[in-house]
Design a protein around this motif. Structure first.
Motif, mmCIF file in Angstrom:
data_model
loop_
_atom_site.group_PDB
_atom_site.id
_atom_site.type_symbol
_atom_site.label_atom_id
_atom_site.label_comp_id
_atom_site.label_asym_id
_atom_site.label_seq_id
_atom_site.Cartn_x
_atom_site.Cartn_y
_atom_site.Cartn_z
ATOM 1 N N ALA A 169 0.825 -1.205 0.000
ATOM 2 C CA ALA A 169 0.000 0.000 0.000
ATOM 3 C C ALA A 169 0.863 1.260 0.000
ATOM 4 O O ALA A 169 0.503 2.274 -0.622
ATOM 5 N N ASP A 170 2.002 1.193 0.671
ATOM 6 C CA ASP A 170 2.902 2.351 0.728
ATOM 7 C C ASP A 170 3.420 2.750 -0.650
ATOM 8 O O ASP A 170 3.827 3.898 -0.853
ATOM 9 N N GLY A 171 3.424 1.797 -1.591
ATOM 10 C CA GLY A 171 3.944 2.100 -2.921
ATOM 11 C C GLY A 171 2.977 2.825 -3.830
ATOM 12 O O GLY A 171 3.357 3.272 -4.929
ATOM 13 N N ALA A 172 1.741 2.990 -3.394
ATOM 14 C CA ALA A 172 0.717 3.560 -4.275
ATOM 15 C C ALA A 172 1.082 4.960 -4.772
ATOM 16 O O ALA A 172 0.980 5.250 -5.970
ATOM 17 N N GLU A 173 1.478 5.829 -3.875
ATOM 18 C CA GLU A 173 1.769 7.201 -4.287
ATOM 19 C C GLU A 173 2.967 7.269 -5.226
ATOM 20 O O GLU A 173 3.000 8.088 -6.170
ATOM 21 N N ASP B 285 -8.015 4.648 -2.793
ATOM 22 C CA ASP B 285 -9.026 3.976 -1.964
ATOM 23 C C ASP B 285 -8.644 2.517 -1.713
ATOM 24 O O ASP B 285 -8.782 2.009 -0.586
ATOM 25 N N HIS B 286 -8.180 1.845 -2.743
ATOM 26 C CA HIS B 286 -7.804 0.433 -2.581
ATOM 27 C C HIS B 286 -6.548 0.281 -1.730
ATOM 28 O O HIS B 286 -6.417 -0.694 -0.979
ATOM 29 N N ALA B 287 -5.633 1.229 -1.828
ATOM 30 C CA ALA B 287 -4.458 1.195 -0.950
ATOM 31 C C ALA B 287 -4.882 1.334 0.510
ATOM 32 O O ALA B 287 -4.380 0.628 1.396
ATOM 33 N N ALA B 288 -5.826 2.229 0.774
ATOM 34 C CA ALA B 288 -6.320 2.405 2.142
ATOM 35 C C ALA B 288 -7.031 1.154 2.634
ATOM 36 O O ALA B 288 -6.867 0.741 3.797
ATOM 37 N N GLN C 72 -0.145 -12.516 -2.462
ATOM 38 C CA GLN C 72 0.573 -11.669 -3.411
ATOM 39 C C GLN C 72 1.095 -12.455 -4.610
ATOM 40 O O GLN C 72 1.397 -11.873 -5.652
ATOM 41 N N ASP C 73 1.198 -13.775 -4.478
ATOM 42 C CA ASP C 73 1.642 -14.604 -5.597
ATOM 43 C C ASP C 73 0.536 -14.854 -6.618
ATOM 44 O O ASP C 73 0.783 -15.499 -7.636
ATOM 45 N N PHE C 74 -0.678 -14.370 -6.353
ATOM 46 C CA PHE C 74 -1.795 -14.652 -7.251
ATOM 47 C C PHE C 74 -2.242 -13.430 -8.052
ATOM 48 O O PHE C 74 -3.165 -13.525 -8.855
ATOM 49 N N VAL C 75 -1.587 -12.285 -7.841
ATOM 50 C CA VAL C 75 -2.077 -11.039 -8.442
ATOM 51 C C VAL C 75 -2.006 -11.082 -9.965
ATOM 52 O O VAL C 75 -2.981 -10.773 -10.654
ATOM 53 N N ILE C 76 -0.861 -11.457 -10.521
ATOM 54 C CA ILE C 76 -0.738 -11.467 -11.984
ATOM 55 C C ILE C 76 -1.679 -12.500 -12.584
ATOM 56 O O ILE C 76 -2.315 -12.257 -13.617
ATOM 57 N N LEU C 77 -1.811 -13.654 -11.930
ATOM 58 C CA LEU C 77 -2.733 -14.679 -12.429
ATOM 59 C C LEU C 77 -4.166 -14.162 -12.408
ATOM 60 O O LEU C 77 -4.933 -14.358 -13.359
ATOM 61 N N ALA C 78 -4.544 -13.498 -11.325
ATOM 62 C CA ALA C 78 -5.922 -13.017 -11.192
ATOM 63 C C ALA C 78 -6.251 -11.949 -12.228
ATOM 64 O O ALA C 78 -7.391 -11.854 -12.694
ATOM 65 N N HIS D 203 -10.288 -10.051 -0.552
ATOM 66 C CA HIS D 203 -10.317 -8.592 -0.452
ATOM 67 C C HIS D 203 -8.931 -8.021 -0.755
ATOM 68 O O HIS D 203 -8.800 -7.029 -1.498
ATOM 69 N N ALA D 204 -7.901 -8.646 -0.191
ATOM 70 C CA ALA D 204 -6.532 -8.193 -0.450
ATOM 71 C C ALA D 204 -6.186 -8.311 -1.927
ATOM 72 O O ALA D 204 -5.528 -7.425 -2.497
ATOM 73 N N LEU D 205 -6.634 -9.397 -2.557
ATOM 74 C CA LEU D 205 -6.313 -9.615 -3.966
ATOM 75 C C LEU D 205 -6.893 -8.509 -4.841
ATOM 76 O O LEU D 205 -6.249 -8.032 -5.787
ATOM 77 N N ARG D 206 -8.096 -8.078 -4.528
ATOM 78 C CA ARG D 206 -8.709 -6.983 -5.286
ATOM 79 C C ARG D 206 -7.904 -5.692 -5.093
ATOM 80 O O ARG D 206 -7.634 -4.973 -6.065
ATOM 81 N N CYS D 207 -7.528 -5.396 -3.863
ATOM 82 C CA CYS D 207 -6.748 -4.183 -3.595
ATOM 83 C C CYS D 207 -5.378 -4.251 -4.277
ATOM 84 O O CYS D 207 -4.918 -3.266 -4.880
ATOM 85 N N LEU D 208 -4.741 -5.402 -4.186
ATOM 86 C CA LEU D 208 -3.429 -5.582 -4.815
ATOM 87 C C LEU D 208 -3.518 -5.471 -6.333
ATOM 88 O O LEU D 208 -2.589 -5.001 -6.989
#
Length: 294
Positions: A147-151, A171-174, A218-224, A252-257
């Motif tokens: 989340a810190d990387g968003a900005e 919003d998703h970072a928060a 976090q290992d599923f983000v690119i696949l998702a 929920h985390a996967l959507r935000c990520l």
């Protein structure tokens, strides 16, 4: 198209001291400018790979992974480390059979089989030993760190996102900071078909420079955001062999990520001439914007 990268003579000599004479060298780098990988063929026809990491961080992650985590995958399921030299950020690796899955033109059933084997390998990797105290602290903080990387990503992407899209990312970072505990472990970090090799021996994973302790989701983000977005049967096959469904917190985390991955793609892709990464980011962001509208 990037030009062929010659293997430095000093690194060839270093490799030959460990594996014997090298009769041919092939540049096996990705198109990314900082990718430096060579296929070394020995006199007996055996192939090994020499890789120069793009940074100290990636070298440290990958060399550690090969020593302490990757062996859990099994003998033919990933390369093995022959030797490394920190001052040159170089790793000498065995080869595993197969070709990148994305190049094979698989049919529907074959894709499901590949994802089924990928899920099993991912489970082995995520469970490869207990995290020590330091790694557990890093893993449990990994969602907040993401989340810190968003900005930073938003600043780099600039006007490639409009105001509403930028707000969606924020919003998703928060929301990611409020997800709560998720299962942690050692992740691959770049888990996608580009790094899956398929052969008659089955599936193998390669490229562990982004491996680290983190939330397993976090290992599923690119696949998702790629494979599973249009092919839920592949996700089902993966998770069945992975051994469990994702928890509500992980979903929920996967959507935000995914939102953070989208802005990262739109920051990195155009600057590096990577149309595929750029398209992934734009497609994900468009989907999230559509779904978030009342």
């Amino acid at each position: 198209m990037s030009s062929t990268k010659p293997l430095p003579a000093a690194l060839k000599r270093w490799a030959e001291q460990r594996i014997g004479p090298v009769v041919s060298v092939r540049d096996a780098s990705h198109s990314w400018d900082r990718s430096r990988v060579w296929d070394l063929e020995g006199g007996s026809g055996v192939h090994r790979y020499l890789k120069v990491s793009p940074s100290v961080k990636f070298f440290t992650r990958e060399s550690r992974a090969y020593r302490h985590i990757v062996p859990a995958l099994g003998h033919t399921r990933a390369p093995h480390l022959i030797d490394s030299r920190a001052q040159d950020l170089v790793l000498l690796l065995t080869a595993v059979p197969g070709a990148p899955v994305k190049e094979l033109g698989l049919d529907t059933a074959q894709w499901r089989t590949v994802h089924q084997q990928a899920g099993a390998l991912c489970a082995r990797l995520h469970e490869a030993g207990e995290l020590d105290r330091g790694d557990r602290v890093k893993a449990e903080a990994s969602l907040s760190a993401a989340a810190d990387g968003a900005e930073k990503y938003l600043a780099r992407a600039g006007d490639r996102l409009d105001h509403d899209e930028q707000q969606l990312v924020r919003d998703h970072a928060a929301r990611l900071r409020r997800v709560g505990p998720v299962p942690v472990g050692y992740i691959h970090g770049n888990n996608q078909p580009r790094n899956w090799l398929w052969s008659t021996s089955g599936l193998a994973l390669v490229d562990f420079e982004r491996s680290r302790p983190a939330g397993r989701v976090q290992d599923f983000v690119i696949l998702a955001t790629t494979q599973w977005a249009d092919h839920p049967d592949r996700e089902k096959a993966f998770l069945r062999s992975y051994g469990r469904e994702l928890s509500d917190a992980e979903r929920h985390a996967l959507r935000c990520l995914s939102a953070l991955d989208a802005v990262n793609c739109l920051a990195w892709g155009p600057d590096n001439g990577d149309a595929e990464v750029t398209a992934r980011g734009r497609r994900t962001l468009d989907r999230l914007m559509k779904e978030d509208r009342p």
